[in-house]
Design an enzyme around this catalytic site. Structure first.
Site, PDB file in Angstrom:
ATOM      1  N   GLY A 124      37.245  51.877  19.752  1.00 53.51           N
ATOM      2  CA  GLY A 124      36.905  50.505  19.377  1.00 53.51           C
ATOM      3  C   GLY A 124      37.883  49.511  19.971  1.00 53.51           C
ATOM      4  O   GLY A 124      38.980  49.317  19.430  1.00 53.51           O
ATOM      5  N   THR A 126      36.357  46.566  22.315  1.00 54.13           N
ATOM      6  CA  THR A 126      35.599  45.334  22.561  1.00 54.13           C
ATOM      7  C   THR A 126      35.211  44.614  21.274  1.00 54.13           C
ATOM      8  O   THR A 126      34.848  45.241  20.275  1.00 54.13           O
ATOM      9  CB  THR A 126      34.314  45.683  23.351  1.00 54.13           C
ATOM     10  OG1 THR A 126      34.702  46.364  24.536  1.00 54.13           O
ATOM     11  CG2 THR A 126      33.516  44.451  23.708  1.00 54.13           C
ATOM     12  N   ILE A 338      11.845  54.947  47.762  1.00 49.56           N
ATOM     13  CA  ILE A 338      11.250  56.101  48.465  1.00 49.56           C
ATOM     14  C   ILE A 338      10.032  56.622  47.697  1.00 49.56           C
ATOM     15  O   ILE A 338       9.030  57.026  48.291  1.00 49.56           O
ATOM     16  CB  ILE A 338      12.318  57.202  48.664  1.00 49.56           C
ATOM     17  CG1 ILE A 338      13.331  56.733  49.722  1.00 49.56           C
ATOM     18  CG2 ILE A 338      11.681  58.536  49.051  1.00 49.56           C
ATOM     19  CD1 ILE A 338      14.564  57.600  49.852  1.00 49.56           C
ATOM     20  N   GLU A 364      33.511  50.039  30.239  1.00 47.14           N
ATOM     21  CA  GLU A 364      34.898  50.417  30.591  1.00 47.14           C
ATOM     22  C   GLU A 364      35.471  49.496  31.683  1.00 47.14           C
ATOM     23  O   GLU A 364      36.251  49.908  32.541  1.00 47.14           O
ATOM     24  CB  GLU A 364      35.004  51.892  30.943  1.00 47.14           C
ATOM     25  CG  GLU A 364      34.611  52.748  29.737  1.00 47.14           C
ATOM     26  CD  GLU A 364      35.155  54.144  29.738  1.00 47.14           C
ATOM     27  OE1 GLU A 364      36.243  54.358  30.276  1.00 47.14           O
ATOM     28  OE2 GLU A 364      34.482  55.019  29.166  1.00 47.14           O
ATOM     29  N   SER A 367      32.659  45.447  37.077  1.00 50.89           N
ATOM     30  CA  SER A 367      33.092  45.520  38.484  1.00 50.89           C
ATOM     31  C   SER A 367      34.074  44.394  38.797  1.00 50.89           C
ATOM     32  O   SER A 367      35.004  44.564  39.593  1.00 50.89           O
ATOM     33  CB  SER A 367      31.874  45.435  39.416  1.00 50.89           C
ATOM     34  OG  SER A 367      31.106  46.615  39.306  1.00 50.89           O
TER      35      SER A 367
HETATM   36  N1  CAA Z   1      48.726  50.933  32.011  1.00 49.59           N
HETATM   37  C1  CAA Z   1      49.806  50.594  31.264  1.00 49.59           C
HETATM   38  N2  CAA Z   1      50.100  49.312  30.957  1.00 49.59           N
HETATM   39  C2  CAA Z   1      49.272  48.363  31.427  1.00 49.59           C
HETATM   40  C3  CAA Z   1      48.129  48.654  32.213  1.00 49.59           C
HETATM   41  C4  CAA Z   1      47.879  50.013  32.505  1.00 49.59           C
HETATM   42  N3  CAA Z   1      46.820  50.370  33.238  1.00 49.59           N
HETATM   43  N4  CAA Z   1      47.500  47.509  32.517  1.00 49.59           N
HETATM   44  C5  CAA Z   1      48.228  46.527  31.967  1.00 49.59           C
HETATM   45  N5  CAA Z   1      49.291  47.035  31.297  1.00 49.59           N
HETATM   46  C6  CAA Z   1      50.344  46.310  30.612  1.00 49.59           C
HETATM   47  C7  CAA Z   1      51.024  45.388  31.598  1.00 49.59           C
HETATM   48  O1  CAA Z   1      52.064  46.042  32.286  1.00 49.59           O
HETATM   49  C8  CAA Z   1      51.534  44.294  30.706  1.00 49.59           C
HETATM   50  O2  CAA Z   1      52.720  44.714  30.047  1.00 49.59           O
HETATM   51  P1  CAA Z   1      54.123  43.943  30.304  1.00 49.59           P
HETATM   52  O3  CAA Z   1      53.875  42.550  29.815  1.00 49.59           O
HETATM   53  O4  CAA Z   1      55.087  44.723  29.489  1.00 49.59           O
HETATM   54  O5  CAA Z   1      54.340  44.026  31.760  1.00 49.59           O
HETATM   55  C9  CAA Z   1      50.477  44.197  29.633  1.00 49.59           C
HETATM   56  O6  CAA Z   1      49.783  45.448  29.636  1.00 49.59           O
HETATM   57  C10 CAA Z   1      49.495  43.070  29.883  1.00 49.59           C
HETATM   58  O7  CAA Z   1      48.876  43.299  31.117  1.00 49.59           O
HETATM   59  P2  CAA Z   1      48.123  42.157  31.906  1.00 49.59           P
HETATM   60  O8  CAA Z   1      49.009  40.973  32.031  1.00 49.59           O
HETATM   61  O9  CAA Z   1      47.562  42.761  33.134  1.00 49.59           O
HETATM   62  O10 CAA Z   1      46.957  41.797  30.856  1.00 49.59           O
HETATM   63  P3  CAA Z   1      45.730  40.828  30.993  1.00 49.59           P
HETATM   64  O11 CAA Z   1      45.501  40.163  29.707  1.00 49.59           O
HETATM   65  O12 CAA Z   1      45.865  40.004  32.221  1.00 49.59           O
HETATM   66  O13 CAA Z   1      44.461  41.840  31.130  1.00 49.59           O
HETATM   67  C11 CAA Z   1      42.874  43.251  32.134  1.00 49.59           C
HETATM   68  C12 CAA Z   1      44.335  42.833  31.989  1.00 49.59           C
HETATM   69  C13 CAA Z   1      42.900  44.215  33.307  1.00 49.59           C
HETATM   70  C14 CAA Z   1      41.918  42.116  32.426  1.00 49.59           C
HETATM   71  C15 CAA Z   1      42.431  43.998  30.842  1.00 49.59           C
HETATM   72  O14 CAA Z   1      42.282  43.103  29.772  1.00 49.59           O
HETATM   73  C16 CAA Z   1      41.162  44.778  31.021  1.00 49.59           C
HETATM   74  O15 CAA Z   1      41.166  45.903  31.529  1.00 49.59           O
HETATM   75  N6  CAA Z   1      39.993  44.208  30.589  1.00 49.59           N
HETATM   76  C17 CAA Z   1      38.747  44.942  30.548  1.00 49.59           C
HETATM   77  C18 CAA Z   1      38.589  45.616  29.221  1.00 49.59           C
HETATM   78  C19 CAA Z   1      37.680  46.796  29.289  1.00 49.59           C
HETATM   79  O16 CAA Z   1      37.681  47.573  30.236  1.00 49.59           O
HETATM   80  N7  CAA Z   1      36.898  46.978  28.236  1.00 49.59           N
HETATM   81  C20 CAA Z   1      36.039  48.107  28.125  1.00 49.59           C
HETATM   82  C21 CAA Z   1      36.072  48.621  26.710  1.00 49.59           C
HETATM   83  S1  CAA Z   1      35.669  50.308  26.466  1.00 49.59           S
HETATM   84  C22 CAA Z   1      34.004  50.383  26.652  1.00 49.59           C
HETATM   85  O17 CAA Z   1      33.491  49.986  27.624  1.00 49.59           O
HETATM   86  C23 CAA Z   1      33.171  50.903  25.553  1.00 49.59           C
HETATM   87  C24 CAA Z   1      32.676  52.246  25.628  1.00 49.59           C
HETATM   88  O18 CAA Z   1      32.568  52.857  24.589  1.00 49.59           O
HETATM   89  C25 CAA Z   1      32.200  52.920  26.891  1.00 49.59           C
END
Ligand code: CAA
Length: 380
Positions: A124, A126, A338, A364, A367
């Site tokens: 959980g 989103t 096709i 997840e 794109s």
């Molecule tokens: N691993 C470890 N730490 C990470 C990381 C990673 N991959 N990505 C970011 N962080 C850390 C960063 O290092 C940062 O920490 P520090 O401040 O200590 O450096 C902190 O997290 C914040 O990172 P960002 O500044 O990059 O954060 P942001 O607010 O700009 O957001 C984002 C980044 C990539 C947009 C992120 O919000 C994201 O991935 N959004 C998409 C969400 C998503 O994929 N949702 C899907 C939900 S699951 C689903 O789909 C349901 C299902 O059941 C299938």
């Protein structure tokens, strides 16, 4: 050089393919038509070890490497995208964070049931106001004695309708803004104040149960805090780093199923006095689909292999998810083309595959979010 699968990985592929064709293919169209979660498959998936792939053997799992996991998801998805995501979300999004961030008690308490299928997992993150912008999570988890009290709402939760174990991200450090205030919790389905709401009716993966969750003064024992307080966002992002490779594998599987269906149809459908496979227009589409599939599969194996070797894989998994999601939409679209008119009907599986493929560009992380993750690595 093409990625060389080990003997064990090849065995996994053959075993899952055989199982998927015998047990899942016969119900794939029906569960899609009826929006019906395939609960009868859960004991069968468990028996083959597919619910414990990411769980170490000591907790009842098979401790498979990440490439084997991707292969299993691909093979399930090749016949049914719903089964692919059921296992993927259970494993990557719920089980994985418990394996990697849980303490000894939490692993002992939750992992054997997740491996045996007694409990299915969900994740959980989103919320209505926090989709791509996951940092804006508004669900709160206020400390009260030995409990955290959860209030808020989650949406689009895969496996929500029947999962027993949920990993939930909520804001517990209420005076800490942004991602540093978020924590991860293991929440059991029957916890008072926790409600699973009505499933969505979706365009594709219709057998997959996608529900909202509501928390209303839901008391979760502090013992269920996963990792440390304030680590929830990091745990969620690391979880998604692996999960995105799983969804990329799902996309490859759906595309592979559509590709095989298109090849078979092209060889049997006669027009202008010959099978349409003899026409260059069809051959070009088949060639483009084959190249797309090989490229996507290579990206999946590369990301999964990095994960297995415990090397950084955020960028590789984002690349795999981005390419494979869009690739699956392209390939399944060509598979319909096709087939012509019949491909647009329920008589052939490619229309289901086309609908199933689309979600791999969205969940997840869309794109657009994958592009953001990839570009940041070059530009920071
Ligand atoms: N691993 C470890 N730490 C990470 C990381 C990673 N991959 N990505 C970011 N962080 C850390 C960063 O290092 C940062 O920490 P520090 O401040 O200590 O450096 C902190 O997290 C914040 O990172 P960002 O500044 O990059 O954060 P942001 O607010 O700009 O957001 C984002 C980044 C990539 C947009 C992120 O919000 C994201 O991935 N959004 C998409 C969400 C998503 O994929 N949702 C899907 C939900 S699951 C689903 O789909 C349901 C299902 O059941 C299938």
């Amino acid at each position: 050089m093409p990625f060389q699968l080990t003997d064990e990985q090849l065995l996994t592929r053959d075993a899952v393919r055989q199982f998927a064709e015998a047990e899942i293919a016969p119900i794939a169209a029906e569960i899609d038509r009826d929006h019906r979660p395939p609960l009868e498959s859960i004991p069968k998936l468990a028996e083959l070890g597919l619910l414990g792939l990411v769980i170490p053997e000591e907790y009842g799992g098979t401790g498979a490497d990440s490439v084997s996991f991707a292969i299993a998801i691909e093979e399930l998805s090749r016949v049914c995208g719903t089964h692919g995501v059921l296992v993927e979300a259970h494993s990557s999004l719920c089980t994985w964070p418990i394996v990697h961030h849980g303490n000894a008690e939490q692993k002992q308490k939750y992992l054997p049931a997740l491996a045996s299928g007694e409990a299915i997992g969900a994740f959980g993150l989103t919320e209505p106001g926090a989709g791509s912008d996951a940092a804006h999570t508004a669900t709160t988890a206020q400390r009260d004695g030995d409990d955290f009290v959860l209030n808020g709402q989650k949406i689009f939760i895969t496996n929500g309708g029947f999962a027993k174990t949920f990993v939930v991200i909520a804001r517990s450090l209420l005076d800490v803004p942004g991602v540093k205030g978020l924590s991860a919790f293991i929440v059991e389905r029957d916890t008072p104040g926790f409600q699973v709401l009505e499933p969505e009716r979706k365009m594709g993966i219709r057998g997959s149960s996608t529900t909202p969750l509501a928390f209303s003064d839901c008391r979760v024992p502090a013992a269920n805090l996963l990792g440390r307080e304030g680590e929830g966002f990091k745990i969620a992002m690391q979880t998604l780093d692996g999960g995105r490779t799983g969804i990329a594998a799902q996309a490859v599987g759906i595309a592979q199923g559509a590709f095989e269906a298109a090849c078979a149809y092209a060889k049997e459908r006669v027009q202008f006095g010959q099978p349409i496979a003899a026409l260059q227009a069809i051959q070009w589409m088949i060639a483009d689909m084959a190249v797309d599939l090989e490229a996507g599969r290579a990206l999946v194996y590369q990301a999964a292999d990095l994960e297995s070797r415990q090397e950084p894989h955020s960028q590789a998994s984002a690349m795999a998810k981005l390419f494979c999601g869009e690739m699956a939409t392209r390939v399944t679209g060509k598979a319909i083309q096709i087939h012509g008119g019949v491909g647009y009907t329920e008589a052939y599986p490619v229309e289901r595959m086309y609908r199933d493929a689309k979600i791999t560009e969205i969940y997840e992380g869309t794109s657009e979010i994958q592009r953001l993750v990839i570009a940041r690595q070059y530009l920071r």
